[in-house]
Design a protein around this motif. Structure first.
Motif, mmCIF file in Angstrom:
data_model
loop_
_atom_site.group_PDB
_atom_site.id
_atom_site.type_symbol
_atom_site.label_atom_id
_atom_site.label_comp_id
_atom_site.label_asym_id
_atom_site.label_seq_id
_atom_site.Cartn_x
_atom_site.Cartn_y
_atom_site.Cartn_z
ATOM 1 N N GLY A 326 0.813 -1.217 0.000
ATOM 2 C CA GLY A 326 0.000 0.000 0.000
ATOM 3 C C GLY A 326 0.841 1.259 0.000
ATOM 4 O O GLY A 326 0.594 2.182 -0.797
ATOM 5 N N THR A 327 1.843 1.336 0.896
ATOM 6 C CA THR A 327 2.682 2.539 0.934
ATOM 7 C C THR A 327 3.479 2.686 -0.360
ATOM 8 O O THR A 327 3.652 3.800 -0.868
ATOM 9 C CB THR A 327 3.647 2.512 2.131
ATOM 10 O OG1 THR A 327 4.414 1.303 2.112
ATOM 11 C CG2 THR A 327 2.889 2.622 3.448
ATOM 12 N N VAL A 330 1.075 4.021 -3.123
ATOM 13 C CA VAL A 330 0.783 5.444 -2.941
ATOM 14 C C VAL A 330 1.995 6.287 -3.317
ATOM 15 O O VAL A 330 1.881 7.308 -4.008
ATOM 16 C CB VAL A 330 0.342 5.718 -1.488
ATOM 17 C CG1 VAL A 330 0.196 7.221 -1.254
ATOM 18 C CG2 VAL A 330 -0.976 5.014 -1.187
ATOM 19 N N TRP A 353 -7.458 4.562 -2.393
ATOM 20 C CA TRP A 353 -6.535 4.080 -1.354
ATOM 21 C C TRP A 353 -6.661 4.902 -0.072
ATOM 22 O O TRP A 353 -6.539 4.359 1.025
ATOM 23 C CB TRP A 353 -5.096 4.148 -1.869
ATOM 24 C CG TRP A 353 -4.817 3.197 -2.993
ATOM 25 C CD1 TRP A 353 -5.414 1.988 -3.219
ATOM 26 C CD2 TRP A 353 -3.872 3.375 -4.058
ATOM 27 N NE1 TRP A 353 -4.908 1.400 -4.357
ATOM 28 C CE2 TRP A 353 -3.954 2.227 -4.902
ATOM 29 C CE3 TRP A 353 -2.977 4.380 -4.401
ATOM 30 C CZ2 TRP A 353 -3.171 2.074 -6.041
ATOM 31 C CZ3 TRP A 353 -2.182 4.233 -5.535
ATOM 32 C CH2 TRP A 353 -2.291 3.093 -6.327
ATOM 33 N N SER A 354 -6.891 6.198 -0.209
ATOM 34 C CA SER A 354 -6.999 7.033 0.990
ATOM 35 C C SER A 354 -8.195 6.639 1.833
ATOM 36 O O SER A 354 -8.186 6.816 3.053
ATOM 37 C CB SER A 354 -7.090 8.509 0.601
ATOM 38 O OG SER A 354 -8.340 8.808 0.005
ATOM 39 N N LEU A 357 -7.338 2.053 2.760
ATOM 40 C CA LEU A 357 -6.161 1.500 3.429
ATOM 41 C C LEU A 357 -6.106 1.750 4.934
ATOM 42 O O LEU A 357 -5.570 0.909 5.663
ATOM 43 C CB LEU A 357 -4.886 2.046 2.772
ATOM 44 C CG LEU A 357 -4.590 1.537 1.354
ATOM 45 C CD1 LEU A 357 -3.338 2.199 0.809
ATOM 46 C CD2 LEU A 357 -4.445 0.019 1.329
ATOM 47 N N ASP A 367 -1.812 4.219 7.748
ATOM 48 C CA ASP A 367 -2.822 5.267 7.870
ATOM 49 C C ASP A 367 -2.232 6.623 7.495
ATOM 50 O O ASP A 367 -2.889 7.440 6.837
ATOM 51 C CB ASP A 367 -3.351 5.334 9.296
ATOM 52 C CG ASP A 367 -4.105 4.087 9.721
ATOM 53 O OD1 ASP A 367 -3.895 3.020 9.106
ATOM 54 O OD2 ASP A 367 -4.895 4.165 10.678
ATOM 55 N N ALA A 370 -1.776 6.819 3.622
ATOM 56 C CA ALA A 370 -3.062 6.994 2.951
ATOM 57 C C ALA A 370 -3.653 8.367 3.263
ATOM 58 O O ALA A 370 -4.235 9.028 2.391
ATOM 59 C CB ALA A 370 -4.025 5.897 3.390
#
Length: 423
Positions: A326-327, A330, A353-354, A357, A367, A370
């Motif tokens: 995820g990171t 992004v 994603w914001s 996630l 967190d 996102a």
């Protein structure tokens, strides 16, 4: 160099103290009312309840509620002074341990008395701070066994379950919750993991209960970025962010990265907000650890977001697959926007994603990544179209290098020569 100064006249009951560039000795600390036993544990807890003091580590949890939960847990509680600040833009905790170790220890001892703790720890990653804490412990014998535990400096090492895991002999990596440390922490005992600034304010409240509201409603902030030099200062809640930007030397700031890397981006209009946790939360941002990075007028917020998320991606503990992927996703999307190579679905992906996630990792790192992306879309929607299919000149001139380097702030210099009495 990071400087330390008050923006106005120094108020009584200040965490910065009279000599913020000197290490305070036990004698000097006692001369200002430190280690005074006049305020007992139960009375102190009532004062903390009444003042509404909240933790300064980032989450802002009520200090009295946390203390009471550990006290009621039974089983020989443990108290921990958490001085490991993973946010690259924050220096307050390392400065406190270097300059005012007795103030922090006094708060730790008082927290131990309130909770009934049988042992305590000071947890940090700064060797210089560790040496000054050890010297402070030698200057005044603690009322319970205290151990200093060093760890490697990482973004996640100060997360409360990572603190417990490291003290118990494991790696400084977060664990799944529940249980939380106040339920089962170090050695399986109920554990108070408290930020060192929180403990400092507990000690000040005990020494000056008549100033409890002022003590609870003031906070240390680290100001950086923009066109000014980094600044550590103490301010009351309610100060407009725009006032802090001017004091820092960035009066024409285009916005700010709030709460270290956890509060996300705000635009120029957001600088009219007051530095008050409730007001910031209501506006979709956060005070966090009190680190604020201002954006200079010529800074592109896309670059700022890419740099922040790049740091988070590099600092991932790599325990949770969703955090790793995820990171990285992004960060790649934000870098593509900055380079002008983003596809037509990039902005939509960032928005998705914001929303999807947060809450899926073992700690708050995912967190934060996102949230930073989401805050860019909310605060600066007008800049995004120009980044699709064309390179942004401001981004090209700024060119973040992987998210590391520029976000870090140096700890203010503190002379390693303890005072024998207030000057």
């Amino acid at each position: 160099m990071t400087t330390i100064r008050f923006l106005t006249a120094q108020p009584p009951g200040s965490v910065l103290g009279a000599e913020p560039d000197m290490t305070e000795s036990a004698e000097a600390y006692r001369a200002t009312g430190g280690y005074d036993g006049a305020t007992g544990p139960d009375e102190l807890l009532r004062h903390l309840d009444a003042s509404g003091l909240r933790g300064r580590g980032g989450a802002g949890f009520p200090a009295a509620v946390k203390l009471r939960a550990v006290r009621e847990g039974g089983g020989g509680p443990v108290v921990v002074a958490n001085g490991e600040e993973g946010e690259p833009g924050s220096v307050k905790d390392r400065w406190l341990l270097r300059a005012r170790p007795h103030l922090v220890l006094d708060g730790l001892f008082r927290a131990a008395a309130v909770t009934g703790a049988v042992r305590g720890y000071v947890y940090l990653s700064d060797p210089e701070a560790g040496a000054r804490v050890l010297r402070a412990l030698a200057e005044r014998e603690p009322p319970l066994p205290i151990e200093v535990v060093e760890t490697d400096h990482t973004y996640v090492a100060g997360e409360e379950t990572a603190v417990v895991r490291r003290i118990d002999g494991g790696p400084a990596l977060p664990t799944a919750k529940p249980p939380r440390p106040f339920e089962r922490g170090v050695g399986g005992a109920p554990t108070l993991v408290s930020n060192v600034e929180t403990l400092a304010r507990i000690a000040l409240t005990a020494a000056r209960p008549g100033l409890r509201q002022r003590i609870a409603r003031s906070t240390l902030v680290t100001l950086s970025g923009g066109t000014g030099a980094p600044l550590l200062t103490e301010v009351p809640y309610g100060v407009p962010l725009r006032t802090l930007a001017a004091a820092h030397g960035t009066p024409d700031a285009a916005g700010a990265l709030m709460g270290g890397l956890f509060g996300g981006l705000i635009g120029a209009q957001g600088l009219d907000l007051s530095l008050e946790p409730g007001a910031l939360t209501a506006a979709g941002t956060a005070l966090g650890c009190g680190a604020i990075r201002f954006l200079a007028a010529d800074t592109c917020p896309v670059t700022a977001a890419a740099e922040a998320v790049g740091h988070l991606a590099a600092e991932s503990a790599r325990q949770c697959g969703v955090c790793v992927t995820g990171t990285a996703a992004v960060h790649d999307a934000l870098r593509a926007l900055a380079a002008g190579t983003a596809g037509p679905d990039t902005v939509g992906n960032l928005a998705r994603w914001s929303r999807g996630l947060p809450g899926r990792g073992a700690c708050g790192l995912l967190d934060a990544a996102a949230g930073t992306a989401g805050s860019l879309l909310r605060a600066f929607p007008e800049v995004l179209p120009s980044h699709l299919g064309a390179a942004c000149p401001a981004c090209a001139a700024d060119s973040p290098a992987g998210g590391h380097g520029r976000l870090a702030v140096a700890v203010p210099e503190v002379t390693d020569a303890p005072l024998t009495a207030p000057r």
